[in-house]
Write a protein that holds these residues in place. Sequence first.
Motif, PDB file in Angstrom:
ATOM      1  N   ALA A 180       7.585  -5.366  -2.807  1.00 25.48           N
ATOM      2  CA  ALA A 180       6.888  -6.039  -1.707  1.00 25.48           C
ATOM      3  C   ALA A 180       6.748  -7.511  -2.024  1.00 25.48           C
ATOM      4  O   ALA A 180       6.641  -7.903  -3.194  1.00 25.48           O
ATOM      5  CB  ALA A 180       5.509  -5.417  -1.472  1.00 25.48           C
ATOM      6  N   LEU A 181       6.756  -8.313  -0.979  1.00 24.26           N
ATOM      7  CA  LEU A 181       6.412  -9.729  -1.073  1.00 24.26           C
ATOM      8  C   LEU A 181       5.045  -9.909  -0.434  1.00 24.26           C
ATOM      9  O   LEU A 181       4.860  -9.602   0.750  1.00 24.26           O
ATOM     10  CB  LEU A 181       7.440 -10.599  -0.340  1.00 24.26           C
ATOM     11  CG  LEU A 181       7.049 -12.070  -0.122  1.00 24.26           C
ATOM     12  CD1 LEU A 181       6.914 -12.802  -1.456  1.00 24.26           C
ATOM     13  CD2 LEU A 181       8.065 -12.781   0.766  1.00 24.26           C
ATOM     14  N   PRO A 238       3.635   4.376  -1.816  1.00 23.57           N
ATOM     15  CA  PRO A 238       3.045   4.954  -3.031  1.00 23.57           C
ATOM     16  C   PRO A 238       3.933   4.820  -4.255  1.00 23.57           C
ATOM     17  O   PRO A 238       3.433   4.904  -5.391  1.00 23.57           O
ATOM     18  CB  PRO A 238       2.844   6.431  -2.644  1.00 23.57           C
ATOM     19  CG  PRO A 238       3.763   6.667  -1.487  1.00 23.57           C
ATOM     20  CD  PRO A 238       3.841   5.379  -0.751  1.00 23.57           C
ATOM     21  N   ASP A 239       5.242   4.608  -4.053  1.00 25.75           N
ATOM     22  CA  ASP A 239       6.146   4.451  -5.194  1.00 25.75           C
ATOM     23  C   ASP A 239       6.401   2.985  -5.532  1.00 25.75           C
ATOM     24  O   ASP A 239       7.317   2.663  -6.297  1.00 25.75           O
ATOM     25  CB  ASP A 239       7.479   5.152  -4.909  1.00 25.75           C
ATOM     26  CG  ASP A 239       8.130   4.667  -3.612  1.00 25.75           C
ATOM     27  OD1 ASP A 239       7.446   3.982  -2.822  1.00 25.75           O
ATOM     28  OD2 ASP A 239       9.325   4.987  -3.388  1.00 25.75           O
ATOM     29  N   LEU A 240       5.571   2.084  -5.011  1.00 29.24           N
ATOM     30  CA  LEU A 240       5.713   0.655  -5.283  1.00 29.24           C
ATOM     31  C   LEU A 240       5.678   0.383  -6.785  1.00 29.24           C
ATOM     32  O   LEU A 240       4.784   0.846  -7.483  1.00 29.24           O
ATOM     33  CB  LEU A 240       4.567  -0.105  -4.610  1.00 29.24           C
ATOM     34  CG  LEU A 240       4.580  -1.635  -4.768  1.00 29.24           C
ATOM     35  CD1 LEU A 240       5.610  -2.260  -3.845  1.00 29.24           C
ATOM     36  CD2 LEU A 240       3.189  -2.200  -4.474  1.00 29.24           C
ATOM     37  N   SER A 241       6.674  -0.407  -7.266  1.00 24.95           N
ATOM     38  CA  SER A 241       6.676  -0.724  -8.696  1.00 24.95           C
ATOM     39  C   SER A 241       6.960  -2.198  -8.977  1.00 24.95           C
ATOM     40  O   SER A 241       7.004  -2.600 -10.137  1.00 24.95           O
ATOM     41  CB  SER A 241       7.711   0.138  -9.435  1.00 24.95           C
ATOM     42  OG  SER A 241       9.032  -0.178  -9.006  1.00 24.95           O
ATOM     43  N   GLY A 242       7.140  -3.001  -7.914  1.00 28.64           N
ATOM     44  CA  GLY A 242       7.378  -4.427  -8.126  1.00 28.64           C
ATOM     45  C   GLY A 242       6.870  -5.253  -6.964  1.00 28.64           C
ATOM     46  O   GLY A 242       7.092  -4.890  -5.806  1.00 28.64           O
ATOM     47  N   VAL A 243       6.170  -6.349  -7.270  1.00 26.77           N
ATOM     48  CA  VAL A 243       5.682  -7.232  -6.206  1.00 26.77           C
ATOM     49  C   VAL A 243       5.996  -8.682  -6.554  1.00 26.77           C
ATOM     50  O   VAL A 243       6.034  -9.070  -7.725  1.00 26.77           O
ATOM     51  CB  VAL A 243       4.158  -7.089  -5.953  1.00 26.77           C
ATOM     52  CG1 VAL A 243       3.813  -5.698  -5.440  1.00 26.77           C
ATOM     53  CG2 VAL A 243       3.361  -7.439  -7.188  1.00 26.77           C
ATOM     54  N   VAL A 244       6.218  -9.454  -5.501  1.00 29.79           N
ATOM     55  CA  VAL A 244       6.321 -10.900  -5.608  1.00 29.79           C
ATOM     56  C   VAL A 244       5.123 -11.485  -4.877  1.00 29.79           C
ATOM     57  O   VAL A 244       4.873 -11.124  -3.717  1.00 29.79           O
ATOM     58  CB  VAL A 244       7.633 -11.422  -4.979  1.00 29.79           C
ATOM     59  CG1 VAL A 244       7.682 -12.948  -5.033  1.00 29.79           C
ATOM     60  CG2 VAL A 244       8.845 -10.827  -5.683  1.00 29.79           C
ATOM     61  N   ILE A 245       4.379 -12.350  -5.530  1.00 26.44           N
ATOM     62  CA  ILE A 245       3.194 -12.955  -4.915  1.00 26.44           C
ATOM     63  C   ILE A 245       3.477 -14.426  -4.659  1.00 26.44           C
ATOM     64  O   ILE A 245       3.660 -15.209  -5.592  1.00 26.44           O
ATOM     65  CB  ILE A 245       1.950 -12.787  -5.810  1.00 26.44           C
ATOM     66  CG1 ILE A 245       1.659 -11.302  -6.038  1.00 26.44           C
ATOM     67  CG2 ILE A 245       0.738 -13.479  -5.183  1.00 26.44           C
ATOM     68  CD1 ILE A 245       0.529 -11.034  -7.028  1.00 26.44           C
ATOM     69  N   HIS A 246       3.548 -14.784  -3.390  1.00 27.23           N
ATOM     70  CA  HIS A 246       3.762 -16.185  -2.996  1.00 27.23           C
ATOM     71  C   HIS A 246       2.502 -16.662  -2.286  1.00 27.23           C
ATOM     72  O   HIS A 246       2.490 -16.925  -1.094  1.00 27.23           O
ATOM     73  CB  HIS A 246       4.996 -16.299  -2.078  1.00 27.23           C
ATOM     74  CG  HIS A 246       5.372 -17.715  -1.773  1.00 27.23           C
ATOM     75  ND1 HIS A 246       6.266 -18.057  -0.798  1.00 27.23           N
ATOM     76  CD2 HIS A 246       4.963 -18.890  -2.328  1.00 27.23           C
ATOM     77  CE1 HIS A 246       6.401 -19.370  -0.749  1.00 27.23           C
ATOM     78  NE2 HIS A 246       5.607 -19.900  -1.663  1.00 27.23           N
ATOM     79  N   ASN A 247       1.438 -16.738  -3.053  1.00 31.69           N
ATOM     80  CA  ASN A 247       0.121 -17.094  -2.523  1.00 31.69           C
ATOM     81  C   ASN A 247      -0.730 -17.494  -3.723  1.00 31.69           C
ATOM     82  O   ASN A 247      -1.338 -16.647  -4.378  1.00 31.69           O
ATOM     83  CB  ASN A 247      -0.486 -15.906  -1.779  1.00 31.69           C
ATOM     84  CG  ASN A 247      -1.797 -16.237  -1.099  1.00 31.69           C
ATOM     85  OD1 ASN A 247      -2.583 -17.032  -1.606  1.00 31.69           O
ATOM     86  ND2 ASN A 247      -2.059 -15.617   0.044  1.00 31.69           N
TER      87      ASN A 247
END
Length: 336
Positions: A180-181, A238-247
């Motif tokens: 997710a971003l 529920p299987d999320l394992s990577g995020v990018v945070i642009h905030n």
Amino acid sequence: MVKITDVARRAGVSPSTVSYVLSGKRSISQQTKLRVEESIRELGYRPHAGARSLASQRSNVLALVMPLHSGIDVPVQMRFAVSVVTTARRHDHDVLLLTQEEGEEGLRRVTDSAMVDALVVMDVQMHDGRIPLLRSLNRPSVLIGFPADPTGLTCIDLDFTATGEVCAEHLALLGHRSVALIGSPPPVYTRGTGFARRTAAGFTRTARRYGLTSTVLPCEAGPQAARDLVTRLLHDQPDLSGVVIHNESALEPLVEAFQEAGLEIPADLSVVAVCPDPQAEQAPLPVTSVGIPAERIGAEAVDLLMAKLRGEPVPDATLLPPELVERASTAPRRTT
């Protein structure tokens, strides 16, 4: 319609003195000149093209147009501003900072009064209402950011499309399949701000190319907003394992919210940020990131502007490539 007599009355001088300030045909004391220019600015007086104030003279002042819209991270903006100011001083120029959300009218007021020689324009939107005017002004300008159509403009920025691509690819190559971003607050996207839209486009396109499940979510400021978003995101993926945070302002609250939800970073969740390097380096857990080179962009924007004032050719577009630095917040996806 404001007349030259109105300017004279406001400044406490004769109309002929205003004319001399506008034309530069006679020497006027600096104090009187400043008083007349202030009256021009306050009244919004617009001299006709043949009598433009200091079109043939230099004020040695640059305008930095930095509207403080909602959702913009002010500390990051100020890094750009400081860089513009310090670089301008090296060129023997001062900087007039314009922070109001005045759009085209604010630009007209400043340029018609001959207060500035040139403009650096920030918070550029994809379909920015200021663009037609910037193309027509008799003052050079440089944009920190790119509109959808940059024709006839001089623009510089981090390549945010490539930034989104690099971040998504980093997670994909680590084996993450659901990502997710988490982006800027909603108003930034609603306005069509270029950097936010381009990062999201690059991220989504690359996630699709690698066959990842992905989503883009804006995030309001504050710990509660971060917790609410994390709850929603983990419910939907529920299987999320990577995020990018642009905030930038939400980076720490989001990391804390994921940890409160029981996720260990990076064992359960890899985190990549788009933020200034010091913020990523000094986080409690140093964060893998693409840095925002605000100081370099601000300095190069002024250098481009000074070259334009000298009549030298400059590139229409300057895109700085993203540099991803791996730190402790990312790791290969855990398999069971």
